[in-house]
Write a protein that holds these residues in place. Structure first.
Motif, PDB file in Angstrom:
ATOM      1  N   GLN A  34       0.770  -1.261  -0.062  1.00 23.95           N
ATOM      2  CA  GLN A  34       0.055   0.028  -0.113  1.00 23.95           C
ATOM      3  C   GLN A  34       0.863   1.418  -0.004  1.00 23.95           C
ATOM      4  O   GLN A  34       0.262   2.119  -0.276  1.00 23.95           O
ATOM      5  N   SER A  35       1.925   1.261   0.334  1.00 24.43           N
ATOM      6  CA  SER A  35       2.946   2.234   0.202  1.00 24.43           C
ATOM      7  C   SER A  35       3.135   2.893  -0.991  1.00 24.43           C
ATOM      8  O   SER A  35       3.399   4.011  -1.314  1.00 24.43           O
ATOM      9  N   GLU A  36       2.980   1.946  -2.105  1.00 27.07           N
ATOM     10  CA  GLU A  36       2.812   2.193  -3.344  1.00 27.07           C
ATOM     11  C   GLU A  36       1.707   2.866  -3.872  1.00 27.07           C
ATOM     12  O   GLU A  36       1.934   3.993  -4.716  1.00 27.07           O
ATOM     13  N   LEU A  37       0.626   2.640  -3.338  1.00 25.58           N
ATOM     14  CA  LEU A  37      -0.527   3.203  -3.528  1.00 25.58           C
ATOM     15  C   LEU A  37      -0.805   4.529  -3.030  1.00 25.58           C
ATOM     16  O   LEU A  37      -1.356   5.525  -3.727  1.00 25.58           O
ATOM     17  N   ILE A  38      -0.012   4.801  -2.019  1.00 27.72           N
ATOM     18  CA  ILE A  38       0.054   6.071  -1.339  1.00 27.72           C
ATOM     19  C   ILE A  38       1.029   7.087  -1.996  1.00 27.72           C
ATOM     20  O   ILE A  38       0.754   8.061  -2.363  1.00 27.72           O
ATOM     21  N   GLY A  39       2.171   6.599  -2.171  1.00 30.21           N
ATOM     22  CA  GLY A  39       3.333   7.398  -2.738  1.00 30.21           C
ATOM     23  C   GLY A  39       3.616   7.094  -4.148  1.00 30.21           C
ATOM     24  O   GLY A  39       4.441   8.044  -4.818  1.00 30.21           O
ATOM     25  N   GLY A  40       3.092   6.309  -4.681  1.00 29.75           N
ATOM     26  CA  GLY A  40       3.470   5.835  -6.263  1.00 29.75           C
ATOM     27  C   GLY A  40       4.741   5.094  -6.522  1.00 29.75           C
ATOM     28  O   GLY A  40       5.449   5.082  -5.543  1.00 29.75           O
ATOM     29  N   ILE A  41       4.942   4.715  -7.742  1.00 28.98           N
ATOM     30  CA  ILE A  41       5.930   3.959  -8.117  1.00 28.98           C
ATOM     31  C   ILE A  41       6.799   4.744  -9.191  1.00 28.98           C
ATOM     32  O   ILE A  41       6.026   5.561  -9.940  1.00 28.98           O
ATOM     33  N   ASP A  42       8.062   4.354  -9.359  1.00 25.96           N
ATOM     34  CA  ASP A  42       8.700   5.033 -10.465  1.00 25.96           C
ATOM     35  C   ASP A  42       8.245   4.849 -11.718  1.00 25.96           C
ATOM     36  O   ASP A  42       7.811   3.791 -12.328  1.00 25.96           O
ATOM     37  N   VAL A  43       8.063   5.868 -12.512  1.00 25.14           N
ATOM     38  CA  VAL A  43       7.810   5.619 -14.134  1.00 25.14           C
ATOM     39  C   VAL A  43       8.895   6.109 -15.056  1.00 25.14           C
ATOM     40  O   VAL A  43       9.427   7.447 -14.616  1.00 25.14           O
TER      41      VAL A  43
END
Length: 244
Positions: free
Chosen positions: A119-128
């Motif tokens: 869920q940390s990815e859903l909150i802060g996003g992931i690298d694009v």
């Protein structure tokens, strides 16, 4: 699926740490029907899955220990609740239905465990990344896409072994005399069947979606679109590591 793809299915693609995905044979033990056994093995399985899902997150997305603990508790509680509920609901139904309970529990748990542990990815996003492989920013939309793809591939991974094996075992039990006086044969035969199926299902399910997936620029956040315009990029799609 290439040998390299099969072997790398247990490695985090961005930073090379080994995961325990290839040990997913553990869910065999969920076929035990008693409530204490279901409780114990579902807890063991979801604890195992929590480690798998965390080590196979996208990149180096960290999650605070307090949030990690909450995610683990939520995922495990859901899986155990579904398994126990379905186990009791199918007591008076044909044996085949009861044998499919672990599959329903695992599929449901994946829908909770993976998003919770990542869920940390859903909150802060992931690298694009742009067309040159440069990180443009962190996208929550890409994180949602990545996690959705992983959930689907995990369910697909479990489907052949956990849906076909009960059918095969039920047929052997009801239409042959294989287990008559030899009940001990059931466990090794079941392990053998699922092991054989997973040999093919695991790499194939991991390969359904590309490791380096893509998302249309039109679907990402405005701040990333702005960065692309400022860099005079003509990219229509950005790529990201979806995790496993």
């Amino acid at each position: 699926v290439s040998t390299q793809s099969t072997g790398s299915s247990g490695i985090n693609a961005e930073y090379g740490d080994p995961s325990t995905l290839t040990l997913h044979l553990l869910y065999l033990t969920e076929c035990l029907r008693t409530t204490p056994a279901v409780l114990f093995w579902q807890w063991i399985n979801q604890s195992f899955n929590a480690v798998v899902n965390y080590t196979n997150r996208s990149g180096k997305s960290d999650i605070p220990e307090s949030l990690l603990l909450k995610s683990y508790i939520a995922a495990s509680t859901c899986a155990v609740g579904v398994a126990v509920g379905l186990n009791k609901a199918t007591v008076k139904l044909p044996p085949l239905v009861g044998r499919l309970v672990p599959f329903a529990a695992v599929a449901s748990a994946n829908c909770v465990n993976i998003p919770m542990m990542r869920q940390s990815e859903l909150i802060g996003g992931i690298d694009v990344l742009n067309e040159n492989g440069e990180v443009i920013g962190q996208s929550r939309a890409a994180a949602k896409s990545a996690i959705t793809q992983v959930v689907l591939s995990r369910v697909l991974m479990a489907t052949p072994g956990m849906a076909l094996t009960p059918v095969i075992m039920n047929a052997l039990d009801t239409k042959t005399k294989l287990f008559k006086g030899r009940a001990w044969l059931a466990a090794p035969i079941q392990v053998g069947i699922i092991g054989f199926i997973l040999t093919f299902a695991t790499p194939l399910a991991c390969a359904v979606f590309e490791q380096n997936s893509s998302i249309a620029v039109s679907n990402i956040e405005d701040d990333i679109k702005l960065k692309l315009r400022e860099s005079n990029s003509s990219a229509k799609f950005l790529t990201f590591n979806k995790g496993l």
